[in-house]
Design an enzyme around this catalytic site. Structure first.
Site, PDB file in Angstrom:
ATOM      1  N   LYS A  61       0.891  -1.201   0.028  1.00  0.00           N
ATOM      2  CA  LYS A  61      -0.075  -0.062   0.094  1.00  0.00           C
ATOM      3  C   LYS A  61       0.855   1.286   0.036  1.00  0.00           C
ATOM      4  CE  LYS A  61      -3.592   2.794   0.861  1.00  0.00           C
ATOM      5  NZ  LYS A  61      -4.652   3.055  -0.224  1.00  0.00           N
TER       6      LYS A  61
ATOM      7  N   ASN B 203      -4.307   2.245 -12.685  1.00  0.00           N
ATOM      8  CA  ASN B 203      -4.853   2.984 -11.301  1.00  0.00           C
ATOM      9  C   ASN B 203      -6.272   2.996 -11.611  1.00  0.00           C
ATOM     10  OD1 ASN B 203      -5.231   3.701  -8.901  1.00  0.00           O
ATOM     11  ND2 ASN B 203      -2.927   4.441  -8.937  1.00  0.00           N
TER      12      ASN B 203
ATOM     13  N   LYS C 150       3.572   3.603 -12.217  1.00  0.00           N
ATOM     14  CA  LYS C 150       2.179   3.136 -12.209  1.00  0.00           C
ATOM     15  C   LYS C 150       1.497   4.372 -12.547  1.00  0.00           C
ATOM     16  CE  LYS C 150      -1.625   1.315  -9.615  1.00  0.00           C
ATOM     17  NZ  LYS C 150      -2.230   0.601  -8.471  1.00  0.00           N
TER      18      LYS C 150
ATOM     19  N   ASN D 297       3.577   5.974  -7.474  1.00  0.00           N
ATOM     20  CA  ASN D 297       2.078   6.014  -7.471  1.00  0.00           C
ATOM     21  C   ASN D 297       1.967   7.331  -8.087  1.00  0.00           C
ATOM     22  OD1 ASN D 297      -0.651   6.518  -7.413  1.00  0.00           O
ATOM     23  ND2 ASN D 297      -0.871   5.728  -5.271  1.00  0.00           N
TER      24      ASN D 297
ATOM     25  N   CYS E 254     -27.335  -8.863 -43.722  1.00  0.00           N
ATOM     26  CA  CYS E 254     -26.732  -9.074 -42.369  1.00  0.00           C
ATOM     27  C   CYS E 254     -25.284  -8.297 -42.509  1.00  0.00           C
ATOM     28  CB  CYS E 254     -26.509 -10.461 -41.850  1.00  0.00           C
ATOM     29  SG  CYS E 254     -25.165 -10.657 -40.451  1.00  0.00           S
TER      30      CYS E 254
ATOM     31  N   CYS F 289      -3.115   7.776  -8.255  1.00  0.00           N
ATOM     32  CA  CYS F 289      -4.335   8.023  -7.373  1.00  0.00           C
ATOM     33  C   CYS F 289      -5.080   9.336  -7.781  1.00  0.00           C
ATOM     34  CB  CYS F 289      -3.752   8.280  -5.926  1.00  0.00           C
ATOM     35  SG  CYS F 289      -5.131   8.237  -4.918  1.00  0.00           S
TER      36      CYS F 289
ATOM     37  N   CYS G 219     -26.844  -9.715 -32.380  1.00  0.00           N
ATOM     38  CA  CYS G 219     -27.774 -10.912 -31.917  1.00  0.00           C
ATOM     39  C   CYS G 219     -26.844 -12.015 -31.182  1.00  0.00           C
ATOM     40  CB  CYS G 219     -28.337 -11.254 -33.198  1.00  0.00           C
ATOM     41  SG  CYS G 219     -27.306 -11.871 -34.569  1.00  0.00           S
TER      42      CYS G 219
ATOM     43  N   CYS H 207     -32.414  -6.630 -34.053  1.00  0.00           N
ATOM     44  CA  CYS H 207     -31.961  -6.235 -35.344  1.00  0.00           C
ATOM     45  C   CYS H 207     -32.957  -5.227 -36.009  1.00  0.00           C
ATOM     46  CB  CYS H 207     -31.761  -7.595 -35.902  1.00  0.00           C
ATOM     47  SG  CYS H 207     -30.820  -7.096 -37.654  1.00  0.00           S
TER      48      CYS H 207
HETATM   49  C1  LIG Z   1      -9.571   0.845  -1.561  1.00  0.00           C
HETATM   50  C2  LIG Z   1      -8.606   0.869  -2.695  1.00  0.00           C
HETATM   51  C3  LIG Z   1      -7.480   1.708  -2.379  1.00  0.00           C
HETATM   52  C4  LIG Z   1      -6.471   1.710  -3.164  1.00  0.00           C
HETATM   53  N1  LIG Z   1      -5.295   2.295  -2.933  1.00  0.00           N
HETATM   54  C5  LIG Z   1      -4.188   2.264  -3.643  1.00  0.00           C
HETATM   55  C6  LIG Z   1      -3.131   2.878  -3.467  1.00  0.00           C
HETATM   56  O1  LIG Z   1      -2.878   3.367  -2.279  1.00  0.00           O
HETATM   57  N2  LIG Z   1      -1.879   2.866  -4.241  1.00  0.00           N
HETATM   58  C7  LIG Z   1      -2.216   2.701  -5.460  1.00  0.00           C
HETATM   59  O2  LIG Z   1      -1.258   2.737  -6.134  1.00  0.00           O
HETATM   60  N3  LIG Z   1      -3.371   2.317  -5.900  1.00  0.00           N
HETATM   61  C8  LIG Z   1      -4.353   2.150  -5.187  1.00  0.00           C
HETATM   62  N4  LIG Z   1      -5.625   1.391  -5.533  1.00  0.00           N
HETATM   63  C9  LIG Z   1      -5.587   1.061  -7.076  1.00  0.00           C
HETATM   64  C10 LIG Z   1      -5.394  -0.381  -7.074  1.00  0.00           C
HETATM   65  O3  LIG Z   1      -4.078  -0.678  -6.728  1.00  0.00           O
HETATM   66  C11 LIG Z   1      -5.608  -0.987  -8.500  1.00  0.00           C
HETATM   67  O4  LIG Z   1      -4.715  -0.002  -9.595  1.00  0.00           O
HETATM   68  C12 LIG Z   1      -7.017  -0.653  -9.086  1.00  0.00           C
HETATM   69  O5  LIG Z   1      -7.821  -1.002  -7.988  1.00  0.00           O
HETATM   70  C13 LIG Z   1      -7.435  -1.665 -10.359  1.00  0.00           C
HETATM   71  O6  LIG Z   1      -7.378  -2.973  -9.998  1.00  0.00           O
HETATM   72  P1  LIG Z   1      -8.601  -3.886  -9.389  1.00  0.00           P
HETATM   73  O7  LIG Z   1      -9.761  -3.658 -10.561  1.00  0.00           O
HETATM   74  O8  LIG Z   1      -8.181  -5.254  -9.649  1.00  0.00           O
HETATM   75  O9  LIG Z   1      -9.052  -3.540  -8.129  1.00  0.00           O
HETATM   76  C14 LIG Z   1      -6.458   1.235  -4.746  1.00  0.00           C
HETATM   77  C15 LIG Z   1      -8.016   0.603  -4.961  1.00  0.00           C
HETATM   78  C16 LIG Z   1      -8.882   0.362  -4.189  1.00  0.00           C
HETATM   79  C17 LIG Z   1      -9.918  -0.092  -4.144  1.00  0.00           C
END
Ligand SMILES: Cc1cc2nc3c(=O)[nH]c(=O)nc-3n(C[C@H](O)[C@H](O)[C@H](O)COP(=O)(O)O)c2cc1C
Ligand SMILES: Cc1cc2nc3c(=O)[nH]c(=O)nc-3n(C[C@H](O)[C@H](O)[C@H](O)COP(=O)(O)OP(=O)(O)OC[C@H]3O[C@@H](n4cnc5c(N)ncnc54)[C@H](O)[C@@H]3O)c2cc1C
Ligand code: SF4
Lengths: 450, 424
Positions: free
Chosen positions: B45, B202, B175, B134, B378, B137, B384, B355
């Site tokens: 995380k 992300n 990322k 990251n 078609c 976000c 369909c 269709c």
């Molecule tokens: C509750 C939550 C918290 C997240 N926190 C972070 C984070 O702290 N850092 C990050 O890079 N991505 C974060 N993400 C994004 C995920 O790492 C991931 O990129 C995204 O959820 C897509 O994957 P998924 O469809 O499998 O969930 C978070 C996602 C969720 C649902």
């Protein structure tokens, strides 16, 4: 009253129905799910944590995992998940009373009275693997140890398979000309139609390392003493080897038969039109065997089939599902019907008389005409086959072989499981007993060689 | 049995399934359980500088689709809300106890070089295998000029990546945020900055829904809502597209890719790998079902690879990339036509009305509710076949070629067409 009918038309007669009707009556009672139906049904599974269905399965199959693997298209992985816990997973998918096991525990039963159809999904996955013919497991390296398994039913074969998987050699001593136990001889034909039992057995034996010797009966052809001397361990999966009977007539009457023998004859008959059945059949008993006998008599062409149970209807041991199925198949179930005597003419049964006086019944004699009476009042285990001598007779309790949690008997190196030991008389329980015994035997042998 | 071992920018793991940076990787307890269940790696995380951020209560919104939960998932959580030292100590312990698993640490600090230079040695001392920047976000942190605020400006992406590469010997993975018009811009910037790999996607900026009683966007925090980041099964097609764009970009050839967005089964993962990912990450599916899904994913991928004869991940990785082309490269003379299997048809009429009302009037309705494709009409749109409720009842049948393969560039309707034989 003289029975004039008997002279012209035999009361017991084979071939009451034509070949087409018989084929339909004894084919698969519940058709398989299509691929699309299986996906929709699999999607209903919540994939619970600590899933109650797993706990309710005597073999503890990881049900959410096998269903998830159906949903994601991994049928092979799904079947392996099932078979790793229960090598008879394909038979169990057809014969298990799921309504009192996994499907009763399914959280959707509590939520909406509609469980995920676990049995049907289990069949979907295992059928797919069996169609490939590929046995999914490999044997561990040979240990050089050899185990005797007595009885080739679900308990014995499950034990043999697990032992073989663990690298031990196994010889199965089977009393009958065909192994499979009640899967082959007892379970209703429409649950395991065609040659399913033998096909599944072949599939299981493909693991290798298992030899089956037929027509070898413990107590007649072989003794437990000798088996203990010549093998590293012995497993007893003898099933029930005797039936309870009722003394209802001074001399034997034609048309009166033990229900299990009737079913066995029917199961072994390649051509069902050779099996004789009465026109009016009364089955005495209240368990699933009574239901199976009644259903199959009806499917052979008997016109009036009645199940007579001696006590209160709610005490019948047949599951509610099986009772309902029988009723909707036109079978009458009469409770409070304790048999008192059989009536006969010219050595042939003509009626059965009950004690009468049960709730809702009249006060006069209670006589039900019948030209066939099938007795299904329970099977039991007879320990007489062990002969005498302290090293040949395991301790018994309540008429069954006494075992501990690891399926060990009182005799060192001798294990037992299935119907000849305590516990539910179900295929799935027999499989679990055999599997547990194999694990205990393996642990014992490894400890001995360590 | 297939070999699932995975290597991404030199980071090894026993299988390609990693947990993405999110709550499942937020602390030692979760990650230990994840590794015990079989996950090949985790991206911890996202860590930031102390003092830790605070999160609100009321964090997730979700979209159900016809009774299936979490078809889409929105969150308004920020990065780790625990002290840096706590996280660092836990990461170190876990890496020591699970040396064979990939341990990547996600980072997000203010956009100045001293902040990055300060945190990198602290993280490196954990013994982790790499870092993930990251830049994705899309909520909260971006308002503080971090996360997507960096990821949306290619120059910043390149600059920060370069700072990190200069300050650490660990592999650096960037990322990417999907909240951009062209994913190639930040991807190329990351590569220019020296990134060892990029991971995507992300989350996508979103509002999960509106509570029509309280009139609040969802998820609601004390009567108000804010936009969050969308993920889960619904975003998978978007993630696949962005992954494919990067995988086929000649300028980025060879850049290792870590794919994510809506992955929940082995099949989803196989699709990402076929489209160029070296490994995959999972968040929502694990949050929905728990860590044990990885066992199903490993088993399924391995069985599929065995069935297809793929001994290693490398043997099918990227196999779909060459077939992912711009529209202009498609063969406009290809024709596929729907076929209804009359034996399977249950006469629901759904194909017909779709269709007839909304497409090309190419299905005939005959007496007795029999439906038949009018092949000459078609256009091969697939509608369909997609909506027919019966498996395999409507199939699309490719037609024998009646004209040579041609793209729009060569088509006679194209006023700017290239004439045959004029391309040198
Ligand atoms: C509750 C939550 C918290 C997240 N926190 C972070 C984070 O702290 N850092 C990050 O890079 N991505 C974060 N993400 C994004 C995920 O790492 C991931 O990129 C995204 O959820 C897509 O994957 P998924 O469809 O499998 O969930 C978070 C996602 C969720 C649902
Ligand atoms: C009519 C009927 C219907 C049933 N239907 C169902 C059902 O639908 N679902 C369900 O779950 N269960 C059902 N059962 C119960 C189930 O079949 C048994 O619980 C299960 O078969 C027990 O397995 P087992 O291996 O212990 O014994 P068995 O299946 O009885 O096998 C014992 C084997 O040992 C052999 N044997 C016996 N004595 C000797 C000896 N002395 N030497 C060598 N070999 C010997 C026998 O020939 C047989 O092959 C039914 C039972 C009956 C009687
Ligand atoms: S999952 Fe439920 S119980 Fe656990 S923290 Fe979230 S809201 Fe609370």
């Amino acid at each position: 009253m003289a029975d004039t009918l008997a002279a012209t038309e035999p009361r017991l007669r084979a071939g009451r129905l034509d070949a087409g009707a018989l084929a339909a009556n004894f084919s698969d009672a519940h058709p398989p799910l299509s691929a699309g139906q299986a996906l929709v049904e699999a999607a209903r599974c919540y994939y619970c944590h600590d899933a109650p269905c797993i706990e309710a399965c005597p073999t503890a199959i990881d049900i959410p995992a096998f269903i998830a693997r159906i949903a994601d298209g991994n049928l092979r992985g799904s079947a392996e998940t099932i078979l790793s816990a229960n090598i008879f997973g394909a038979a169990c998918a057809r014969v298990c009373p799921t309504e009192i096991l996994c499907e009763r525990a399914c959280v959707r039963t509590a939520q909406e009275h509609a469980p995920v159809r676990i049995g049907a999904l289990q069949r979907h996955a295992t059928d797919a693997l069996m169609r490939t013919g590929v046995h999914p497991f490999a044997r561990a390296p040979e240990t050089g140890r050899h185990v005797a398994v007595v009885g080739g039913g679900p308990a014995g074969i499950a034990c043999a398979h697990r032992l073989a998987m663990l690298g031990h050699g196994v010889t199965v001593y089977e009393a009958r000309p065909r192994a499979g136990g009640l899967n082959e001889h007892g379970v209703a034909a429409y649950k395991l139609p065609g040659d399913f039992a033998q096909d599944e057995l072949d599939f299981i034996l493909r693991i290798g390392g298992i030899t089956i010797l037929h027509d070898r009966r413990l107590g007649r052809d072989i003794g437990l003493d000798a088996l203990r001397r010549t093998h590293d361990a012995v497993f007893l999966g003898l099933g029930h080897n005797a039936v309870r009977s009722l003394a209802l007539s001074p001399e034997p009457l034609a048309g009166v038969q033990d229900a299990v023998a009737f079913i066995e004859d029917l199961r072994q008959a390649a051509d069902k039109s050779t099996v004789a059945v009465g026109d009016r059949v009364v089955v005495v008993g209240g368990g699933n065997t009574a239901i199976d006998a009644a259903m199959q008599a009806s499917r052979l062409g008997a016109r009036a089939v009645t199940i007579a149970y001696r006590g209160a209807p709610e005490l019948m041991s047949a599951t509610r599902f099986e009772q309902d199925w029988a009723r909707t198949s036109g079978i009458r179930i009469r409770a409070w019907s304790n048999p008192r005597a059989l009536h006969g003419a010219a050595g042939q049964v003509t009626a059965i008389e009950f004690d009468g006086g049960g709730p809702g019944q009249g006060h006069g004699p209670d006589i039900e005409p019948a030209d066939m009476v099938l007795i299904a009042v329970g099977q039991r285990f007879d320990g007489g086959l062990f002969g005498a001598g302290p090293s040949a007779v395991p301790a018994m309790a309540a008429g069954r072989i006494l075992v501990d949690a690891g399926q060990a008997t009182s005799l060192p190196g001798v294990y037992a499981g299935g119907d000849c030991t305590a516990g539910a008389d179900l295929t799935v329980q027999a499989v679990q007993d055999g599997k547990v015994a194999a694990l205990s035997i393996d642990a014992m042998l490894r400890a001995a060689s360590a | 049995m297939a070999d699932l071992r995975c290597s991404l920018a030199g980071i090894r793991s026993p299988n390609p399934f990693w947990l993405a940076s999110a709550p499942p990787t937020d602390k030692e307890y979760n990650v230990r359980r994840a590794f015990a269940a079989g996950w090949g790696g985790v991206v911890w995380k996202t860590l930031g500088l102390d003092p830790p951020i605070v999160n609100v209560s009321g964090r997730y919104g979700a979209v159900s689709h016809q009774g299936r939960r979490l078809a889409g998932f929105t969150n308004i959580e920020l990065i780790s809300d625990r002290p840096l030292a706590t996280n660092v100590a836990e990461i170190k312990r876990i890496k020591r106890d699970f040396p064979d698993r990939a341990m990547v640490v996600s980072l997000m600090v203010p956009c100045d070089e001293p902040s990055w230079r300060a945190i990198l040695p602290i993280v490196e001392a954990t013994g982790c295998d790499g870092i993930e920047l990251n830049f994705g976000c899309p909520h909260g942190m971006s308002e503080r000029n971090m996360g997507a605020a960096i990821g949306q400006v290619p120059e910043y992406v390149e600059m920060v990546t370069r700072w990190c590469k200069a300050a650490t010997r660990m592999p650096v993975m960037v990322k990417l945020t999907p909240n951009v018009t062209d994913i190639l811009a930040p991807a190329r910037a990351a590569a220019a900055g020296g990134a060892d790999a990029v991971s995507l996607i992300n989350t996508i900026q979103s509002i999960a829904g509106v509570d029509l009683d309280a009139m609040t966007p969802l998820p609601a925090v004390d009567g108000q809502g804010t936009h969050g980041g969308y993920c889960g099964p619904a975003v998978r097609p978007i993630a696949l597209r962005m992954l494919g764009d990067i995988a086929r970009d000649p300028a980025l050839r060879g850049l290792p890719l870590s794919g994510m967005g809506g992955i929940g089964t082995w099949r989803d993962a196989a699709e990402f790998i076929a489209l160029g990912a070296a490994g995959v990450q999972v968040c929502t599916a694990a949050m929905h079902h728990g860590h044990r899904i990885v066992a199903d994913m490993i088993d399924g991928l391995s069985n599929w690879m065995d069935a297809k004869g793929h001994a290693t991940l490398e043997s099918f990785r990227g196999l779909a990339v060459a077939n992912y082309v711009p529209w202009g490269s498609l063969n406009v003379n290809f024709r596929t036509v729907a076929h209804i299997d009359p034996d399977l048809c249950i006469s629901c009429g759904k194909c017909y009305v779709a269709c007839e009302d909304t497409s090309h009037q190419s299905i005939a309705k005959l007496p007795g509710r029999l439906y038949r494709i009018i092949e000459d009409e078609c256009v091969g749109c697939n509608l369909c076949a997609h909506l027919c409720p019966v498996e395999r009842c409507i199939t699309m049948v490719p037609q024998p070629a009646t004209a040579a393969r041609a793209t729009w560039a060569e088509h006679s309707n194209n006023p700017h067409r290239t004439l045959p034989g004029t391309v040198r």
